[in-house]
Enzyme design. Structure first.
Site, PDB file in Angstrom:
ATOM      1  CG  ASN A  72     -40.271   6.398   4.734  1.00 11.03           C
ATOM      2  OD1 ASN A  72     -39.475   5.646   5.313  1.00 11.03           O
ATOM      3  ND2 ASN A  72     -38.925   6.942   4.180  1.00 11.03           N
ATOM      4  CD  GLU A 173     -36.365   3.585   8.707  1.00 14.30           C
ATOM      5  OE1 GLU A 173     -36.872   4.932   7.733  1.00 14.30           O
ATOM      6  OE2 GLU A 173     -35.896   2.467   7.928  1.00 14.30           O
ATOM      7  CE1 TYR A 244     -31.943   0.367   2.308  1.00 15.12           C
ATOM      8  CE2 TYR A 244     -32.790   1.088   4.971  1.00 15.12           C
ATOM      9  CZ  TYR A 244     -33.360   0.265   3.465  1.00 15.12           C
ATOM     10  OH  TYR A 244     -34.052   0.250   3.649  1.00 15.12           O
ATOM     11  CD  GLU A 292     -36.789  -0.533   5.176  1.00 19.01           C
ATOM     12  OE1 GLU A 292     -36.175   0.450   5.144  1.00 19.01           O
ATOM     13  OE2 GLU A 292     -37.567   0.286   5.568  1.00 19.01           O
ATOM     14  CD  GLN A 351     -38.492  -0.645  -0.653  1.00 15.58           C
ATOM     15  OE1 GLN A 351     -39.357  -0.908  -1.666  1.00 15.58           O
ATOM     16  NE2 GLN A 351     -38.212   0.315  -0.412  1.00 15.58           N
TER      17      GLN A 351
HETATM   18  O1  AHR Z   1     -36.195   1.456   2.134  1.00 16.83           O
HETATM   19  C1  AHR Z   1     -36.157   2.750   1.534  1.00 16.83           C
HETATM   20  C2  AHR Z   1     -36.586   3.512   2.844  1.00 16.83           C
HETATM   21  O2  AHR Z   1     -35.611   2.892   3.674  1.00 16.83           O
HETATM   22  C3  AHR Z   1     -38.232   3.183   3.210  1.00 16.83           C
HETATM   23  O3  AHR Z   1     -39.205   3.541   2.511  1.00 16.83           O
HETATM   24  C4  AHR Z   1     -37.629   3.202   4.972  1.00 16.83           C
HETATM   25  O4  AHR Z   1     -38.335   2.820   5.807  1.00 16.83           O
HETATM   26  C5  AHR Z   1     -36.253   3.266   4.923  1.00 16.83           C
HETATM   27  O5  AHR Z   1     -35.854   5.003   5.197  1.00 16.83           O
END
Ligand code: AHR
Length: 505
Positions: A72, A173, A244, A292, A351
């Site tokens: 982001n 995104e 996620y 991600e 990350q």
């Molecule tokens: O990884 C955390 C955040 O998750 C990133 O900045 C974004 O791309 C996603 O929504």
């Protein structure tokens, strides 16, 4: 008793293991950069301010690529703020994470760090508040040899040679309403196509990643991919997926089967991409960058600075503290990525340090491995050669989220140059062990080199700065040579890696 049979043949291969599957992600978010990879004055810092203790763990983790600078963050970032003399760089408000960005660390520092870590960069361009012109400027600054204003600025800033960055993300995104500069799919598709065309005028061989959906439950999922690819199919090489996972309402069985969602997500995007390609009568295949992915307890650790702290510098955000169950899920997600290695050719765990990360640091203090470090490091190190097309026959278990799923998930790789075979397995049952046989054709199993397991005990165990090796893989003594392969027992809720040597049969 749950059982599973895995039938492998070294002649039946999915694809070579894409080394870029073992990528990670460094965003200007929380303490990922500042007091994460970069902390001038830290006892282990080198002359550039890079923490050497973190660099050592990054190398041990086996990361191959690192995406930067967001996330982001990138959608309102001005890359020029982060170059030139540090004392002249502006401090800016980071609108994504409500933090103050000092810009002490920028592109040139990142590229220096990339070299120190021996990883390949994946650079993201801002297509939120900015557009084609700034993306091309960034490309020229990074990759042009000399003789233009921007290339000469890089040289004046100490980097005589071009960086040669090959992989580029066209925004981040862009479907998400939370994204600064979010767009509709046709709008973004046109912008991505236009930016890609311009970037290819500089270098036709760049590898360009367009934004797919932010996750598969986005209301626009599917139509987003279709519409973006309809605009940009000929101009880009990869489409991104983000996902996620976390347990919902304490539903452990579904959480342990999270790779089921990843499998379906990859299969769906592959089908959509191929349908757009078929309509265009194109022979080109769009690949997937799962750039991600991770376990993320989205409501647990703060994602905005605590109230009262106004635009702090590098506040602790998204600092999830991972359990053994989380490590089992991460191991399972890596199995899914490997299984799809004919289409998923790049991936980034999000990350790298402190922010939903396998590596944690104490400012001024130590660095340590979270539980999720271990399946990643073992898979990155030992998934070599080719991914084998495994035939799997497993007992099933029912989950609220995904219905009936195989109890045992597995994937295998085989390196014909060394004869080494690795088998990665997950037992998704929360309460029962699984008896597994692995049958190998095309080569003869000459011995078991190593078999390790994490899980099967206290699923809530976690590592800490004081107990960094509390939860780590331990030898699994059950593995035995059967003459035609191996047999082993997987404890409940566990991830296992077995390494074998083979000779020609
Ligand atoms: O990884 C955390 C955040 O998750 C990133 O900045 C974004 O791309 C996603 O929504």
């Amino acid at each position: 008793m749950n059982t599973a049979r895995l039938i492998l043949d070294t002649r039946r291969r999915v694809a070579p293991v894409p080394r870029r599957l073992f990528g990670s992600f460094v965003e200007h978010l929380g303490r990922c950069v500042y007091t994460g990879i970069y902390e001038p004055g830290h006892p282990t810092a080198d002359q550039h301010g890079f923490r050497r203790d973190v660099l050592a763990l990054v190398r041990e983790l086996g990361v191959t690529t690192v995406r930067y600078p967001g996330g982001n963050f990138v959608s309102s970032y001005r890359w020029e703020d982060g170059i030139g003399p540090v004392d002249q760089r502006p401090a800016r408000l980071d609108l994504a994470w409500h933090s103050l960005e000092t810009n002490a660390f920028g592109l040139d520092e990142f590229m220096r760090w990339v070299r120190a870590a021996d990883v390949e960069p994946i650079m993201a361009a801002n297509l939120g508040t900015r557009g084609t012109a700034e993306a091309v400027d960034l490309l020229e600054y990074a990759n042009h040899r000399a003789g233009s204003q921007l290339a000469d600025r890089r040289r004046a800033n100490g980097a005589a040679d071009p960086y040669g960055i090959r992989l580029w993300c066209l925004g981040n995104e862009m479907d998400g309403p939370w994204q600064v500069g979010a767009r509709t799919a046709p709008e973004y598709g046109r912008l991505a196509a236009q930016t890609a065309k311009a970037m290819r005028r500089f270098d036709p061989d760049l590898e360009l990643i367009a934004c797919g959906s932010s996750h598969s439950s986005m209301p626009t999922f599917g139509t987003w991919e279709r519409d973006v690819l309809t605009e940009a199919y000929d101009d880009i090489d990869l489409i991104s997926l983000h996902a996620y996972y976390q347990p919902v309402d304490g539903d452990l069985p579904s959480f342990l089967a999270s790779a089921e969602d990843m499998d379906r997500y990859i299969d769906a995007v592959t089908a959509i991409a191929d349908s757009v390609g078929a309509i265009r009568r194109s022979t080109k295949k769009i690949m997937i960058a799962f750039d991600e992915w991770n376990v993320w307890y989205q409501s647990a650790a703060p994602s905005t600075p605590p109230s009262g702290e106004d635009w702090p510098v590098a506040p602790p955000l998204l600092e999830d503290h991972y359990s053994v169950a989380d490590a089992v899920v991460v191991g399972g997600l890596l199995i899914s990525l490997l299984r799809h290695s004919d289409r998923v050719t790049a991936a980034c765990q999000a990350q790298l340090v402190n922010v939903i990360a396998p590596i944690m640091t104490e400012p001024g203090g130590g660095a340590w491995r979270q539980t999720i470090f271990h399946p990643f490091a073992r898979t990155a190190r030992h998934a070599r050669g080719a991914v084998l097309d495994a035939l799997r026959d497993s007992s099933t278990t029912s989950t609220d989220r995904y219905g009936e799923v195989d109890v045992v998930d597995a994937v295998s790789t085989w390196d014909d140059s060394t004869g080494e075979m690795s088998v990665f397995l997950v037992n998704r049952s929360a309460d029962a062990p699984a008896e597994v046989t692995v049958e190998v054709g095309g080569a003869r199993v000459a011995g078991i080199v190593e078999c390790v397991t994490i899980g099967g005990g206290d699923l809530d165990a976690r590592n800490t700065a004081d107990g960094p090796d509390h939860a780590a893989p331990r030898p699994n003594g059950s593995a035995r040579d059967t003459g035609t392969g191996i047999a082993l027992t997987l404890p409940p809720a566990s991830w296992t890696m077995a390494r074998l040597t083979t000779t020609s049969s």
